[in-house]
Every structure is written in structure tokens, then in C-alpha cells.
Design an enzyme around this catalytic site. Structure first.
Site, PDB file in Angstrom:
ATOM      1  CD  GLU A   1      36.560  47.089  48.296  1.00 33.21           C
ATOM      2  OE1 GLU A   1      36.017  48.142  47.902  1.00 33.21           O
ATOM      3  OE2 GLU A   1      36.208  45.953  47.918  1.00 33.21           O
TER       4      GLU A   1
ATOM      5  CG  HIS B   1      39.197  40.440  39.579  1.00 36.20           C
ATOM      6  ND1 HIS B   1      38.555  41.364  38.800  1.00 36.20           N
ATOM      7  CD2 HIS B   1      38.435  40.302  40.695  1.00 36.20           C
ATOM      8  CE1 HIS B   1      37.450  41.762  39.410  1.00 36.20           C
ATOM      9  NE2 HIS B   1      37.358  41.136  40.560  1.00 36.20           N
TER      10      HIS B   1
END
Lengths: 377, 327
Positions: free
Chosen positions: B60, B129
């Protein structure tokens, strides 16, 4: 800026560098053109061994170019010395990281570029900004935080930028620019522009995740970038051997199957030769290269560094291999330039630095309206 | 008008902008051959190929940096985070690099980039998440933050975000990708950034909601109307930064009551900012203290009942409206 086409071969070992891909002898690809040296004595021996090749390369090179290279090195040295002086006078605020001792790296590599090629670097950026073409005035005025600075006083020492000159900035987060530079190379490839990127960082940045993430993608996608690790042996006060499990940085590239070279960063011609080989690879098929260029940081990390982590003897020993002295010796021995030329170069550099100081002293502070501009466009 | 899901509206926006501008490309994990983890990029790789729709390694920070550098050098990357939770790995590139580049280069280097993906909770995916991160990114000058709640907004705002010359954080919601709605079929349907939308007109109380809480607020408003004959106005800022303060202040001056509903945690949230704006700009118009509904101040639990308890709900909103209306 010299055209790449005018560049001469600079070291006899150029042919040893493997093309991208696995090498025949089972060793990793793109192995160093110069053997890695462990300490300053090794470095001297290694330099002496290839000096005749270096002198031959100098003889074949354009005299005007060689003079300009020396001028840029001397200008960089005098400029940084002046920075230290005016910093102590309180004219420069904040952090101030000096390039003294590393001039051969910026000059040797950047003067291989076309004007359209891109450069991105760390916070040790004053001299590289000037080599890319920024005026000493605009760099010094930025250090002063004045309106006449290259970014209008908004960036300071660590953030020199020039869009016109394809200088994508000095950056203050260790290693951050490695990723951004990789993106610039991505754009060059996307646009098929033929540009290459020189991306500078220190050896301490190699321990950051972004180094490994970036090199992986650069090799995976064949991006035209030359990663130049300026190994000045200290990350602030921590020596490389206290921070890195392996000695070699160049060979870390082999984990990515990336071409790499170890380079003597005190020898401007060696840096030039290694950069030329890397640029050829980049322009040919977009292959990236990692260069580990070993130098030595004469000054503290920044102006506030007490320097208590190393001895004066160590510093003096490295200074015997001063890049400007080495280059002058070779130019003199090759009868390219003489003492009179050197004096003239010194004078020109001193004059340029004096003009930069005068300009900065006279440049006004940015207007208060500048506070709120350039946040969004 | 075509009826589309938010997922397909986003897909249309990407497709149209890829066709419109050769410098636009989409990059992220599983966006190409896999068709997108949440299928927002479905079919794009097949149609446009490797150059315009690019799969990345799981890296990322690295691919956010590729986007920032590419944007500085003239491209218009759309970087997908599989979820915004993973953007935290890339925060250095977003916050230290993208957000500050224009300023610290004295206006020379623009970073026209969109970071997008689902934000907030999904269904029982637990703590790492299920985070709503808009307040984090909205805190930094140099970033725009957008949160659509309908298919039309999703399409019009994403197209504007891609054309914007600034870094735009485009926060979708995983639970909402399947929501259907009408989307204008005009050639170039754009919604400007920074303009709020009145999702339901009313005169007695204002609810400011965004993203997942907009449909909840509309349902609560309906319920309040039916039960108490109280008319609730629902304002969706759509863009969190720059925030359309005037629209919110104007509504509160009319209704004299405000409930802010958000999926993020309460502390230092966008709701806190909105409450402050109302205190500063409409203090004398308030007939009751401002109420906030936010997610509980805990990491998100996994258990279904606890997750539901942590999140905003129609019931919580109804209760808050009743409070500020003294019902």
C-alpha cells in the site's frame, strides 16, 4: 547541462557490468564495477588501482565539461560553508543539512542527465538543486525564508523544488522520496517520454519499508529510474554498522534481480561512469539500477549535531580522500587545468555565493497573504 | 434516468474518465484481472488493458507513492485501497507527501490523484476492517474528502474528483455498494465537490448524515413524521472537506435543532466540527443542544449483536431527534 551523447567512457571496468538478467557465472547480475571497500585504507588502494583508467577517461573528456564539473563541486562546497556561517549568525532557521564531502555524487551523476530528466532527493538538497540548474540566489533565499526563494519561503532547507528544471524536491521523511521517484519513473514509462529519474537517498533510508516496496515494483514493471544511495555512513548519529545487518547496500538490489553497482563516491569520474551505465540501461529498456555510492559526511547530520559519536581522527582520515582534491589532482596531472584555473574557479564560486547572500539579505520576507495560498489549487 | 447500484455508478464514472483522459489510470490490489475485490472495477481491465487498469503487489505504501509521483509528473491516478483500513499503511504518502506537495513546492507541483475504496464497517469483519477514517484525513490541509451516499452522487462526485487537481480521498461504504438509485444519463454528469445536498426537506429538525448513515437518517425522518408529525430535514454534505457549512447553518437556522449522525468515532470527529460550526454560526438559533450519534468508542467487535450495538441505527437516530425536539 551536457548532452548524454557527449559523455565519454570513464572507467575501464564499464564492460564488466552485466546486462539486466541473471549473469552467466552464477553471481548476481550487475555486480559492482569497483570492488567494495571496507574502510578508508581499502578505498585508497582501490582508487590507486584504477587511477590510470580514470586519467585516461579524463583525457578523452570534453575540457569545458570537466571544468564545469569542478566548478559545480567547488560552488557546492563554498555554498554549504557559507550556509554554516550564516546559520550560526541566525540568518537560516530550522534544520540545515549540509552536503560537504558528497559533492562528487551530485555532480558525477546529475551532469549525465538531459535537462528533461527528473531528479528527486532527500532533505540534503541545496547542492543538488543548484546542479540541476537552480540559481544560488534562489536556493540561499529559500534557506533564509524569503520571497525570492525557489518556493517563496514556504519550504526552507529541506524543500527545494523547480518544476521548470524537473527538480521534484527535497523531501523530509527519510525514504519517502524513493516511492515518489518511482512514481515519476512510472509516469515517464506511461507517457513513453524517454525521461529517466535520478532518485537520491541516504543509506539509512534503505532500512525503511518504502525502499523495498519501491525497488520491487521498479524491477517488476521495468521503470526507468536510477536509485542513488548516498552512503555517507551515518544516519544522524548512528553508523551503518549499528543499524544494518548487512554491509553491502548495492547487493540488496539482487533480492529484486535489479542491476546494481558499488561506486567510490569520492571519485567524481567513477560516479559519472556508473551513472552513464545505469542511464543506458534505463533508456534502453526501462531497467532500473541501484547504485551504492560510498562517501563520507564531513559535517554533522544537521547544524545542531554535537558529533560525539565519532572521532576527529576518523573524519581527518576520510578528508584525505576529499573529492575536490582528488579531482583537482587528476585534472592537473592530465594537464586539463592548472593552478591558475583552480584559482579562477574558486573566485567564481566565491563570487556566486556572495551574490546569493546579498540577494537573500535584500529579499523581503514573504507577504502575509502567502500563508494561505497553495494549500489547494 | 437509469437505475444503477452504487457499485455500477462508480464503475461508469471510472470508465467514462478513462475514456475521456488518457492520463487517467486505475491502480490497486486486484483491480484488474480479479475485477476488483468489491467489483467496482469490473470489466475495466478487459476493456482497457494493462496500461489503464493496473494490479499491484500488496504494497500500500509503495503504490500510493507510485500514484503521488505519477501525479506530480502529469498523470491522474485513481488509487484503490481494497479498504480504507489499509490506507493507514500508506498514510505517510497521503499525509506527508500528497497533502503537502503543492504548498511546500510554492504552488509548483500539483498532485491530481484520487484515493478511493470502501470506508467504515462491513458485516462482522471486526476491528481492523471496520474503521471510518474521514476525520483523520479531513484534519490535514491539502486534502479533499468525499463521501457519497447515492448512486448518482457516487458517479457525479467521482468524475469531479478525478478531474480535480488536488488529492481527493473518496470514501465509499462496503455495505452500500448494492444500493440502487436513479442516475442521470446525460453525457457528462458531474456533481461539484464541496456542495451539500438536501436529501429530505423539513422544518422542525435537521439531521446531518453522510455515507451509510444517510439512508438511516431518511428512514428515521419518515418514522418521526408518521409517529409525531414532526418534519425532519436531512442534509448530506457529500464532501466532508471542503465542508458546505452554509448549507448546514442555513438548515439549522430554519429548524433550530440539529442531530449529527456518523459512522466514525465521536472524539474529534467530523460531527464535532459540525457541532462547533453551528455553535459559532447559529448559536442563537438553537432551541436544544446539538446531539451526535457516532460509533461506540471501542474497536469494532465481531459478534453480530455487539457490532450492531456499536454502530449508529435508525432507532438511535429516532431517539436523538425526539430528544432535541423534546418529544
Amino acid at each position: 547541462m551536457p548532452k548524454a551523447a557527449t559523455i565519454q567512457k570513464t572507467t575501464a571496468s564499464a564492460g564488466k557490468v552485466a546486462k539486466n538478467g541473471a549473469s552467466k557465472n552464477g553471481k548476481a547480475l550487475g555486480t559492482a564495477a569497483a570492488p567494495e571497500f571496507a574502510d578508508v585504507d581499502d578505498a585508497i588502494a582501490e582508487y590507486n588501482a584504477r587511477r590510470s583508467a580514470q586519467l585516461a577517461a579524463i583525457k578523452k573528456s570534453d575540457k569545458k565539461l570537466l571544468r564545469e564539473m569542478l566548478y559545480q563541486m567547488v560552488l557546492g562546497r563554498r555554498f554549504e560553508e557559507k550556509c554554516a556561517e550564516v546559520y550560526r549568525m541566525g540568518k537560516i532557521g530550522g534544520f540545515c543539512h549540509l552536503y560537504i564531502g558528497q559533492e562528487a555524487i551530485g555532480v558525477g551523476s546529475m551532469m549525465m542527465l538531459e535537462p528533461t530528466d527528473m531528479v528527486i532527493t532527500s532533505y540534503r538538497d541545496h547542492v543538488q538543486a543548484m546542479i540541476k540548474g537552480m540559481s544560488p540566489e534562489s536556493v540561499m533565499a529559500e534557506l533564509y525564508g524569503r520571497e525570492g526563494g525557489c518556493v517563496k519561503g514556504k519550504g526552507g532547507s529541506m524543500h527545494m523544488f523547480s518544476k521548470d528544471l524537473e527538480f521534484y524536491g527535497g523531501h523530509g521523511i527519510v525514504g519517502g522520496q524513493i516511492g515518489v521517484g518511482t512514481g515519476m519513473a512510472y509516469a515517464a514509462k506511461y507517457k513513453n517520454s524517454g525521461q529517466v529519474v535520478l532518485c537520491f537517498f541516504g543509506e539509512a533510508a534503505v532500512n525503511q519499508g518504502i525502499f523495498h516496496e519501491s525497488l520491487n515494483m521498479a524491477q517488476l514493471w521495468k521503470l526507468p529510474i536510477i536509485y542513488i544511495c548516498e552512503n555517507n555512513q551515518y544516519g544522524m548519529g548512528t553508523s551503518q554498522k549499528r543499524a544494518m545487518s548487512s554491509r553491502s547496500i548495492a547487493r540488496k538490489a539482487e533480492a529484486f534481480e535489479m542491476a546494481n553497482e558499488f561506486v567510490d563516491g569520492m571519485d567524481v569520474m567513477a560516479v559519472r561512469g556508473a551513472t552513464r551505465r545505469a542511464i543506458e540501461r534505463a533508456r534502453k529498456d526501462g531497467s532500473p539500477t541501484l547504485l551504492e555510492v560510498r562517501a563520507y559526511r564531513y559535517m554533522g547530520h544537521s547544524m545542531s549535531d554535537p558529533g560525539n559519536y565519532r572521532t576527529r581522527d576518523e573524519i581527518l582520515k576520510y578528508q584525505e580522500r576529499d573529492p575536490i582534491v582528488l579531482f583537482k589532482d587528476s585534472l592537473k596531472e592530465s594537464k586539463v587545468l592548472n593552478d591558475k584555473d583552480f584559482e579562477k574557479i574558486e573566485q567564481e564560486a566565491n563570487d556566486a555565493v556572495d551574490r546569493a547572500v546579498k540577494f537573500s539579505d535584500e529579499s523581503p520576507y514573504p507577504s502575509e497573504a502567502e500563508l494561505l495560498t497553495d494549500v489547494l489549487t | 434516468m437509469a437505475v444503477l447500484t452504487i457499485r455500477d455508478a462508480l464503475n461508469e464514472a471510472l470508465r467514462e474518465e478513462i475514456i475521456r483522459d488518457e492520463n487517467v489510470f486505475v491502480m490497486g490490489e486486484e483491480v484488474a484481472e480479479y475485477d476488483g475485490a468489491y467489483k467496482v472495477t469490473r470489466g475495466l481491465w478487459k476493456e482497457f488493458g494493462d496500461k489503464r487498469v493496473v494490479d499491484t503487489p500488496i504494497t500500500e505504501l509503495g503504490f500510493a507513492a507510485i500514484g503521488v509521483g505519477a501525479a506530480m509528473a502529469g498523470l491522474r491516478p485513481v488509487i484503490e485501497f481494497m479498504t480504507w483500513n489499509f490506507s493507514i499503511l500508506a498514510a505517510d504518502q497521503i499525509i506527508n507527501h500528497a497533502a503537502k506537495m503543492l504548498y511546500m513546492s510554492g504552488g509548483q507541483f500539483k498532485v491530481p490523484i484520487v484515493f478511493r475504496g470502501p470506508n467504515g464497517s462491513a458485516y462482522q469483519v471486526s476491528s481492523q476492517h471496520s474503521q471510518a477514517l474521514e476525520a483523520l484525513y479531513a484534519n490535514f490541509p491539502g486534502l479533499k474528502v468525499v463521501m457519497p451516499s447515492t448512486p448518482a452522487d457516487a458517479k457525479g462526485l467521482l468524475k469531479s474528483a478525478i478531474r480535480d487537481d488536488n488529492p481527493v480521498m473518496f470514501l465509499e461504504q462496503e455495505r452500500m455498494y448494492g444500493i440502487k438509485g436513479e442516475v442521470p444519463e446525460e453525457d457528462d454528469f458531474l456533481i461539484p465537490l464541496g456542495v451539500a445536498d438536501v436529501k429530505r426537506e423539513g422544518k422542525d429538525c435537521t439531521i446531518v448524515a453522510r455515507s451509510m448513515t444517510v439512508p438511516m437518517a431518511l428512514q428515521a425522518a419518515e418514522q418521526i413524521q408518521n409517529e409525531f408529525d414532526v418534519s425532519v430535514e436531512v442534509i448530506d454534505p457529500r464532501t466532508i472537506k471542503p465542508l458546505d457549512v452554509d448549507a448546514i447553518v442555513g438548515s439549522v437556522k430554519k429548524t433550530n435543532r440539529l442531530v449529527v449522525v456518523e459512522e466514525s468515532h465521536a472524539f474529534a470527529s467530523v460531527g464535532a466540527e459540525i457541532s462547533h460550526q453551528i455553535m459559532e454560526n447559529a448559536f442563537d438559533y438553537l432551541d436544544a443542544p446539538v446531539k451526535r450519534i457516532s460509533t461506540a468508542e471501542t474497536p469494532m467487535p465481531y459478534a453480530k449483536n455487539l457490532e450492531a450495538l456499536a454502530l449508529p441505527s435508525v432507532e438511535k437516530i429516532v431517539a436523538a431527534v425526539k430528544d432535541v425536539c423534546y418529544l
